[in-house]
Scaffold this motif. Structure first.
Motif, PDB file in Angstrom:
ATOM      1  N   ILE A  61       0.744   5.539   0.609  1.00  0.00           N
ATOM      2  CA  ILE A  61      -0.053   6.628   1.158  1.00  0.00           C
ATOM      3  C   ILE A  61      -0.184   7.738   0.126  1.00  0.00           C
ATOM      4  O   ILE A  61       0.815   8.245  -0.401  1.00  0.00           O
ATOM      5  CB  ILE A  61       0.592   7.190   2.442  1.00  0.00           C
ATOM      6  CG1 ILE A  61       0.728   6.092   3.497  1.00  0.00           C
ATOM      7  CG2 ILE A  61      -0.226   8.357   2.980  1.00  0.00           C
ATOM      8  CD1 ILE A  61      -0.582   5.506   3.949  1.00  0.00           C
ATOM      9  N   ARG A 103      -4.358   9.194  10.440  1.00  0.00           N
ATOM     10  CA  ARG A 103      -4.229   9.439   9.012  1.00  0.00           C
ATOM     11  C   ARG A 103      -4.352  10.911   8.632  1.00  0.00           C
ATOM     12  O   ARG A 103      -4.056  11.282   7.483  1.00  0.00           O
ATOM     13  CB  ARG A 103      -5.296   8.643   8.250  1.00  0.00           C
ATOM     14  CG  ARG A 103      -5.124   7.143   8.354  1.00  0.00           C
ATOM     15  CD  ARG A 103      -6.178   6.398   7.546  1.00  0.00           C
ATOM     16  NE  ARG A 103      -5.915   4.959   7.552  1.00  0.00           N
ATOM     17  CZ  ARG A 103      -6.651   4.054   6.912  1.00  0.00           C
ATOM     18  NH1 ARG A 103      -7.709   4.450   6.189  1.00  0.00           N
ATOM     19  NH2 ARG A 103      -6.341   2.768   6.966  1.00  0.00           N
ATOM     20  N   PRO A 162      -4.210   5.121   2.572  1.00  0.00           N
ATOM     21  CA  PRO A 162      -3.428   4.001   2.029  1.00  0.00           C
ATOM     22  C   PRO A 162      -4.167   3.347   0.864  1.00  0.00           C
ATOM     23  O   PRO A 162      -5.344   3.013   0.975  1.00  0.00           O
ATOM     24  CB  PRO A 162      -3.313   3.052   3.227  1.00  0.00           C
ATOM     25  CG  PRO A 162      -4.486   3.367   4.088  1.00  0.00           C
ATOM     26  CD  PRO A 162      -4.796   4.818   3.880  1.00  0.00           C
ATOM     27  N   LYS A 216       0.840  -1.188   0.000  1.00  0.00           N
ATOM     28  CA  LYS A 216       0.000   0.000   0.000  1.00  0.00           C
ATOM     29  C   LYS A 216       0.878   1.240   0.000  1.00  0.00           C
ATOM     30  O   LYS A 216       1.965   1.246   0.578  1.00  0.00           O
ATOM     31  CB  LYS A 216      -0.914   0.014   1.229  1.00  0.00           C
ATOM     32  CG  LYS A 216      -1.982  -1.069   1.221  1.00  0.00           C
ATOM     33  CD  LYS A 216      -2.901  -0.925   2.419  1.00  0.00           C
ATOM     34  CE  LYS A 216      -3.981  -1.995   2.400  1.00  0.00           C
ATOM     35  NZ  LYS A 216      -4.909  -1.864   3.545  1.00  0.00           N
TER      36      LYS A 216
END
Length: 387
Positions: A5, A337, A343, A3
């Motif tokens: 960001i 986050r 993600p 993943k």
């Protein structure tokens, strides 16, 4: 799958421009984006970017969802309304409907709006949060394509049908209970397929009445082909209370169809008698209850927080460090986050690139070698005609 960001400002502008590129008016596109990304902000990745292309963009391109929303008021009273969404953008229909319910609640104490002929409206908790921010208790639910079997049945007869409630609190987060009335939902199975995770035991039932386990992609195909179904909360049979999940699902199914004369069950499977894809014609309901019409929103928030804190301070199970209440984990994930981004897994990365290239947009993303930090400014107009 790895993943990466993606910064919030980048993904927000891209998703908005993509919606605009496929014919959604910009103000409506901003609403759709806000609802979609709120899911990722809360850590509900099954309903965020993971569903951006297959649930919304692909359906617009297929002609079974209208990018321009015709929000028709079929009937209205001081405290209620019936809406026909004409298969427009579910998020736009949802936001307008909950706003109507809140406005009515502010005047009369309670407002309820029901909807027919809508499309997938994203996470139900978004609409409950709209109400709590204004000092109201908020409730909402939606029916969905039939994929869940009733207790003692093996055929998908109703949707995952979330029954969602939000109650204002004096905590940093409001009490927002948002979950399917099945053990898991289609979006989670889709997500498992993307990350190569097997379905969890007891969540899918086959025509032989036994649990289906193993590859999520195969389980998803069987659900789509009518060879399997999701199980209601409590699981297979009555031993662990499967009939309770079934009952709650039926409440949502009824409230999403009865008052608005909407479609239900197999009529929501997105196909006609010839097997051709058609609009889903989903139903929703939205309820707002204004605390000021009782003993005041300040008291309500304080009492809710008091109850949450009392339960949180109760004796914990061995090995457990914290007792959570609904909305708390989502708040914590957002705090983690907030200053980074969303993600995005490899499968969704590829979908985003394909959408960008098809629309001819000039964005670059963190997983690309030519990525440049985003400073904003890319705006799209409708680039592809909806056919």
């Amino acid at each position: 799958m790895a993943k990466v960001i993606c910064p919030w400002n980048l993904i927000t502008d891209f998703v908005t421009d993509a919606f605009v590129g496929y014919g959604v008016p910009r103000k409506d596109a901003e609403i759709c984006t806000d609802v979609l990304l709120e899911s990722d902000k809360r850590g509900i990745e099954s309903h965020g970017c993971n569903r951006f292309k297959p649930i919304y963009i692909d359906r617009i391109k297929a002609g079974i969802q209208n990018p321009v929303t015709d929000f028709e008021i079929v009937k209205e009273t001081p405290a209620t309304a019936v809406i026909d969404g004409h298969d427009g953008m579910g998020q736009v229909i949802g936001v307008r409907s909950m706003n109507m319910a809140i406005e009515k609640a502010k005047k009369y104490g309670l407002g309820m709006v029901v909807v027919r002929n809508s499309c997938h409206y994203g996470i139900a908790g978004y609409y409950a949060s709209m109400a709590t921010r204004q000092g109201c208790i908020g409730m909402t639910g939606t029916n969905a394509r039939p994929s869940v079997a009733p207790t003692h049945g093996v055929e998908g007869m109703f949707g995952t049908n979330p029954l969602t409630v939000g109650i204002p609190s004096d905590e940093k987060f409001d009490f927002i209970f948002d979950c399917a009335t099945s053990i898991t939902q289609n979006g989670k199975i889709e997500y498992y397929e993307r990350i190569n995770e097997d379905v969890h035991p007891g969540t899918v039932i086959g025509l032989d009445g036994k649990s289906i386990e193993g590859d999520a992609g195969e389980a998803l195909k069987k659900i789509r082909n009518g060879e399997a179904a999701l199980t209601p909360l409590g699981g297979i049979g009555e031993e662990l209370g499967g009939y309770k999940g079934y009952g709650y699902a039926m409440i949502v199914e009824l409230l999403s169809a009865v008052l608005q004369d909407g479609n239900y069950g197999k009529a929501l499977n997105g196909k006609n008698e010839k097997g051709e894809i058609v609009p889903y014609h989903l139903g929703h309901f939205f309820i707002a209850i204004d605390a000021e019409h009782f003993l005041g929103s300040e008291l309500a928030r304080k009492k809710t927080g008091e109850i949450i804190r009392t339960i949180r301070s109760s004796r914990k199970a061995p090995g457990s460090e914290h007792i959570y209440s609904a909305g708390e984990k989502e708040y914590n994930i957002w705090k983690e986050r907030e200053n980074s981004g969303v993600p995005i897994n490899e499968a969704v990365q590829k979908e985003i690139i394909n959408v960008r290239n098809e629309l001819g947009l000039s964005y670059t993303f963190p997983w690309e070698e030519n990525y440049k930090p985003y400073e904003g400014g890319c705006k799209a107009e409708a680039l592809i005609e909806n056919k």
